[in-house]
Design a protein around this motif. Structure first.
Motif, PDB file in Angstrom:
ATOM      1  N   MET A   1       0.819  -1.187   0.000  1.00  0.00           N
ATOM      2  CA  MET A   1       0.000   0.000   0.000  1.00  0.00           C
ATOM      3  C   MET A   1       0.865   1.253   0.000  1.00  0.00           C
ATOM      4  SD  MET A   1      -3.098  -1.073  -0.166  1.00  0.00           S
ATOM      5  CE  MET A   1      -4.059   0.338   0.197  1.00  0.00           C
ATOM      6  N   TYR A   7      -4.293   3.017  -3.127  1.00  0.00           N
ATOM      7  CA  TYR A   7      -5.452   3.618  -2.479  1.00  0.00           C
ATOM      8  C   TYR A   7      -5.814   4.981  -3.066  1.00  0.00           C
ATOM      9  CZ  TYR A   7      -1.702   5.996  -0.013  1.00  0.00           C
ATOM     10  OH  TYR A   7      -0.567   6.716   0.285  1.00  0.00           O
ATOM     11  N   PHE A  12     -10.091   2.256  -7.060  1.00  0.00           N
ATOM     12  CA  PHE A  12      -9.555   1.160  -6.248  1.00  0.00           C
ATOM     13  C   PHE A  12     -10.660   0.563  -5.391  1.00  0.00           C
ATOM     14  CE2 PHE A  12      -6.891  -0.428  -2.647  1.00  0.00           C
ATOM     15  CZ  PHE A  12      -6.183  -1.364  -3.387  1.00  0.00           C
ATOM     16  N   SER A  13     -10.681  -0.753  -5.292  1.00  0.00           N
ATOM     17  CA  SER A  13     -11.751  -1.417  -4.551  1.00  0.00           C
ATOM     18  C   SER A  13     -11.247  -2.713  -3.928  1.00  0.00           C
ATOM     19  CB  SER A  13     -12.920  -1.726  -5.489  1.00  0.00           C
ATOM     20  OG  SER A  13     -12.533  -2.709  -6.447  1.00  0.00           O
ATOM     21  N   LEU A  17      -8.140  -5.164  -5.263  1.00  0.00           N
ATOM     22  CA  LEU A  17      -7.052  -5.616  -4.392  1.00  0.00           C
ATOM     23  C   LEU A  17      -7.067  -7.131  -4.238  1.00  0.00           C
ATOM     24  CD1 LEU A  17      -4.646  -4.944  -2.631  1.00  0.00           C
ATOM     25  CD2 LEU A  17      -6.229  -4.543  -0.730  1.00  0.00           C
ATOM     26  N   ASN A  41     -13.062  -0.341   3.691  1.00  0.00           N
ATOM     27  CA  ASN A  41     -13.251   1.105   3.527  1.00  0.00           C
ATOM     28  C   ASN A  41     -12.523   1.894   4.604  1.00  0.00           C
ATOM     29  OD1 ASN A  41     -14.769   0.863   1.213  1.00  0.00           O
ATOM     30  ND2 ASN A  41     -16.707   0.829   2.289  1.00  0.00           N
ATOM     31  N   ILE A  44      -8.705   1.752   3.876  1.00  0.00           N
ATOM     32  CA  ILE A  44      -8.305   2.623   2.768  1.00  0.00           C
ATOM     33  C   ILE A  44      -8.439   4.092   3.155  1.00  0.00           C
ATOM     34  CG2 ILE A  44      -8.872   3.345   0.404  1.00  0.00           C
ATOM     35  CD1 ILE A  44      -7.365   0.602   0.747  1.00  0.00           C
ATOM     36  N   ASN A  45      -9.520   4.428   3.839  1.00  0.00           N
ATOM     37  CA  ASN A  45      -9.732   5.822   4.232  1.00  0.00           C
ATOM     38  C   ASN A  45      -8.626   6.325   5.148  1.00  0.00           C
ATOM     39  OD1 ASN A  45     -11.992   6.273   2.676  1.00  0.00           O
ATOM     40  ND2 ASN A  45     -13.412   5.707   4.304  1.00  0.00           N
ATOM     41  N   TYR A  47      -5.486   5.478   4.990  1.00  0.00           N
ATOM     42  CA  TYR A  47      -4.366   5.807   4.105  1.00  0.00           C
ATOM     43  C   TYR A  47      -4.605   7.145   3.421  1.00  0.00           C
ATOM     44  CZ  TYR A  47      -1.715   1.462   4.362  1.00  0.00           C
ATOM     45  OH  TYR A  47      -0.934   0.434   4.791  1.00  0.00           O
TER      46      TYR A  47
END
Length: 66
Positions: A1, A7, A12-13, A17, A41, A44-45, A47
């Protein structure tokens, strides 16, 4: 990552991944929940938020929170 910053791609989902890691989306979701205690979610958020913080710290005059 951290290296590829996948991200930051708006498309990106979890599905992407999982495909890249050659696991099912369910397996990846379970692994993330087990190892991090977070949903995809949320993972990722975090990041995205950390990246935004760094950008604002490095160059606050040219950027806004919006």
């Amino acid at each position: 990552m951290e290296i590829e910053k996948a991200y930051s791609d708006k498309d990106f989902s979890l599905k992407i991944l999982a495909r890249d890691l050659d696991v099912s989306t369910q397996q990846l979701s379970e692994i993330l929940n087990e190892k991090t205690g977070k949903s995809f979610n949320t993972f990722i958020n975090e990041y995205l938020i950390n990246e935004a913080k760094l950008l604002l710290i490095d160059d606050p005059a040219d950027l806004s929170i919006q």
